[in-house]
Design an enzyme around this catalytic site. Structure first.
Site, PDB file in Angstrom:
ATOM      1  N   ASP A 267     -18.701  -8.608  10.242  1.00 41.91           N
ATOM      2  CA  ASP A 267     -18.293  -7.270  10.794  1.00 41.91           C
ATOM      3  C   ASP A 267     -17.719  -6.484   9.492  1.00 41.91           C
ATOM      4  O   ASP A 267     -18.266  -5.920   8.772  1.00 41.91           O
ATOM      5  CB  ASP A 267     -17.284  -7.824  11.702  1.00 41.91           C
ATOM      6  CG  ASP A 267     -16.775  -6.552  12.634  1.00 41.91           C
ATOM      7  OD1 ASP A 267     -17.343  -5.547  12.406  1.00 41.91           O
ATOM      8  OD2 ASP A 267     -15.977  -6.663  13.370  1.00 41.91           O
TER       9      ASP A 267
ATOM     10  N   HIS B 266     -17.589  -8.938  20.225  1.00 41.42           N
ATOM     11  CA  HIS B 266     -16.152  -9.319  20.234  1.00 41.42           C
ATOM     12  C   HIS B 266     -15.926  -9.878  21.629  1.00 41.42           C
ATOM     13  O   HIS B 266     -15.678 -11.134  21.594  1.00 41.42           O
ATOM     14  CB  HIS B 266     -15.354  -8.264  19.889  1.00 41.42           C
ATOM     15  CG  HIS B 266     -15.412  -7.483  18.742  1.00 41.42           C
ATOM     16  ND1 HIS B 266     -15.226  -8.253  17.331  1.00 41.42           N
ATOM     17  CD2 HIS B 266     -16.003  -6.101  18.262  1.00 41.42           C
ATOM     18  CE1 HIS B 266     -15.447  -7.535  16.521  1.00 41.42           C
ATOM     19  NE2 HIS B 266     -15.767  -6.335  17.023  1.00 41.42           N
TER      20      HIS B 266
ATOM     21  N   GLN C  80     -17.936  -1.166   4.908  1.00 45.06           N
ATOM     22  CA  GLN C  80     -16.507  -1.678   5.031  1.00 45.06           C
ATOM     23  C   GLN C  80     -15.961  -2.362   3.956  1.00 45.06           C
ATOM     24  O   GLN C  80     -14.944  -2.628   3.694  1.00 45.06           O
ATOM     25  CB  GLN C  80     -16.114  -2.036   6.560  1.00 45.06           C
ATOM     26  CG  GLN C  80     -16.262  -1.190   7.445  1.00 45.06           C
ATOM     27  CD  GLN C  80     -16.066  -1.468   8.900  1.00 45.06           C
ATOM     28  OE1 GLN C  80     -15.409  -2.450   9.079  1.00 45.06           O
ATOM     29  NE2 GLN C  80     -16.221  -0.518   9.940  1.00 45.06           N
TER      30      GLN C  80
ATOM     31  N   TYR D 197     -23.306   2.814  11.592  1.00 49.52           N
ATOM     32  CA  TYR D 197     -22.952   4.260  12.276  1.00 49.52           C
ATOM     33  C   TYR D 197     -22.739   5.452  11.328  1.00 49.52           C
ATOM     34  O   TYR D 197     -22.508   6.561  11.949  1.00 49.52           O
ATOM     35  CB  TYR D 197     -21.823   3.812  13.388  1.00 49.52           C
ATOM     36  CG  TYR D 197     -20.618   3.281  12.679  1.00 49.52           C
ATOM     37  CD1 TYR D 197     -19.723   4.297  12.164  1.00 49.52           C
ATOM     38  CD2 TYR D 197     -20.268   1.885  12.590  1.00 49.52           C
ATOM     39  CE1 TYR D 197     -18.433   3.636  11.483  1.00 49.52           C
ATOM     40  CE2 TYR D 197     -19.251   1.573  12.054  1.00 49.52           C
ATOM     41  CZ  TYR D 197     -18.168   2.291  11.430  1.00 49.52           C
ATOM     42  OH  TYR D 197     -17.054   2.040  10.970  1.00 49.52           O
TER      43      TYR D 197
END
Ligand SMILES: [Zn+2]
Length: 484
Positions: A359, A308, A95, A162
């Site tokens: 994250d 979270h 990401q 993932y």
């Protein structure tokens, strides 16, 4: 080695004796050393050729060589403070490719009231990235994230992985080893948190991009975990089990995954209650909130980390922490995505079970994660010192979350400068202008609330040092002559 802390992540082992790239035994004498409570002068940290800390004591106390083979070289670090390397307990390295993107928003639904973006619109951008990456680009993004982590003082990462398949129809798991390769190249310790992803939402089929994430079955998931176990570098790589979330894995399968992870001695992570919509959908299907559902269906223990908990009910979070569960907060990502702020002020037990993650890696800085963990609570509660420990200190609690807390969540023998732990360190440049005037007593809060990542002169993973661009001021942390 007796007295070594538990390694729930299993699969950890020292390098084989005589391995060609084994780190050299060394003794480190920094100007200040973090004990877990305070920065102390005059400490000596002995590191064995197995890459682990052999002994910690006072400098000049006559400690011998860690491996009995004669005096180790002494790395004297005047002008440096030695910290355990930070442990990033939750990352999606790829990401990193969204940085600077997904930051332009549609018109607000009601002009002047609020932005038109949301977690779910961001997720569409992330899916577009995930769907379009080839193996080379995936590798490059992972490597960039891991390199940046080291420069930010991070020496171990829990990569919540993932995006598995190069060919989604073949379910080839080809990208799993790419992550491990990128971590090895960056020289960062990794716990590959191998994520099981089964559904596109509660009772929904996988959408197009999600097919790159899918585990065809639980049996296929565990078979791949077994294959990966044989491909690890045992000195720096281990595995953990993951159910992506209650929306991506049916609860019965989460319970089965969790039970098998416990049987294997693996840590177990999952996303929990990051978004209100996820909570509402879960209530509609199960009549319970995700955390309550997990507490009923799973035998929660210290192996479990919930990531979270932004919208968790304080009572649920209390029960989860009391059962030994850990809470991973990712303040910069949660801010970037407009998630919200977890109710830590109301649950002191959870405040003692914290770790931190970068994250989405829109920004990689554990110092900023630490300060925004506390700042978020201050802004929400309109008071200061929300995460203070019994002595009223916040910085120590935040440093613990960023080091020992992360190591606990990942089942790593790291995060503390103590015998038996991996020799993973971050060396802070005490000559950096951001830390000028900070006494030893002030240093922890000065670092956490007032400094940036350029204060990290060097990091060390398993006894191997690397200097960073921010550390290009003398003295350099390179080995010098043996101690007299
Ligand atoms: Zn995540």
């Amino acid at each position: 080695m007796s007295g070594r802390p538990g390694t729930a992540g299993a699969a950890e082992a020292p390098p084989a004796a005589g391995a060609p790239d084994a780190p050299a035994a060394q003794a480190i004498e920094a100007e200040l050393t973090w004990t877990g409570e305070s920065f102390e002068p005059g400490m000596r940290v002995e590191v064995g050729a197995d890459g682990r800390i052999a002994a910690v004591g006072r400098a000049g106390a006559g400690a011998g060589a860690p491996d009995g083979s004669g005096a180790p070289s002494t790395l004297r670090l005047p002008g440096r403070a030695l910290l355990p390397g930070f442990v990033d307990a939750h990352s999606h390295a790829f990401q990193r490719g969204l940085r600077g993107r997904a930051e332009t928003f549609p018109p607000a639904p009601a002009a002047g009231e609020r932005g038109g973006g949301s977690f779910w619109s961001w997720r569409e951008a992330m899916y577009a990235l995930a769907g379009g990456l080839d193996r080379e680009r995936f590798h490059a993004l992972s490597l960039a994230a891991f390199e940046e982590m080291r420069a930010a003082g991070i020496t171990a990462v829990g990569e919540f992985h993932y995006l598995h398949h190069d060919d989604p129809e073949a379910a080839d798991w080809a990208l799993d080893r790419v992550v491990l390769d990128a971590a090895r190249e960056a020289g960062i310790r990794i716990v590959l948190l191998q994520a099981c992803y089964r559904a596109g939402g509660f009772g929904r089929a996988l959408e197009t991009a999600q097919r790159r994430f899918r585990a065809p079955s639980l049996a296929a998931y565990w078979a791949q975990l077994d294959r990966l176990a044989g491909a690890l570098d045992p000195a720096t790589q281990s595995l953990g089990a993951v159910a992506h979330s209650v929306r991506a894995v049916p609860v019965g399968e989460i319970a089965a995954l969790h039970a098998e992870a416990r049987r294997r001695g693996l840590v177990f992570h999952l996303h929990v209650e990051e978004q209100r919509r996820e909570v509402e959908d879960c209530l509609a299907v199960h009549g319970e909130r995700p955390m309550a559902l997990l507490l009923r269906e799973l035998a929660i223990g210290p192996e479990t980390t919930a990531v979270h908990c932004t919208h968790s009910e304080p009572g649920d979070l209390e029960r989860f922490a009391a059962a030994g569960g850990g809470v991973c907060v990712c303040p910069l990502t949660e801010a970037n995505l407009g998630d919200g702020i977890p109710p830590l002020a109301a649950v002191p037990a959870a405040a003692g079970r914290l770790c931190l993650g970068t994250d989405s890696n829109a920004r990689i800085s554990m110092l900023e994660e630490m300060r925004w963990l506390e700042y978020g609570q201050r802004l929400a509660g309109e008071r200061r010192g929300v995460l203070a420990d019994r002595r009223g200190r916040v910085a120590g609690r935040l440093l613990t979350a960023a080091t020992a807390g992360g190591a606990r969540a990942l089942g790593l023998a790291a995060g503390v400068i103590a015998a038996g732990r991996w020799a993973d360190f971050a060396a802070v440049d005490l000559g950096h202008p951001a830390l000028a005037d900070a006494s030893a007593d002030d240093l922890a809060p000065a670092l956490v609330f007032g400094a940036g990542d350029a204060t990290f002169a060097a990091t060390c993973v398993g006894g191997r040092w690397r200097e960073h661009r921010g550390g290009a001021v003398e003295p350099r942390p390179s080995p010098v002559a043996a101690a007299p």
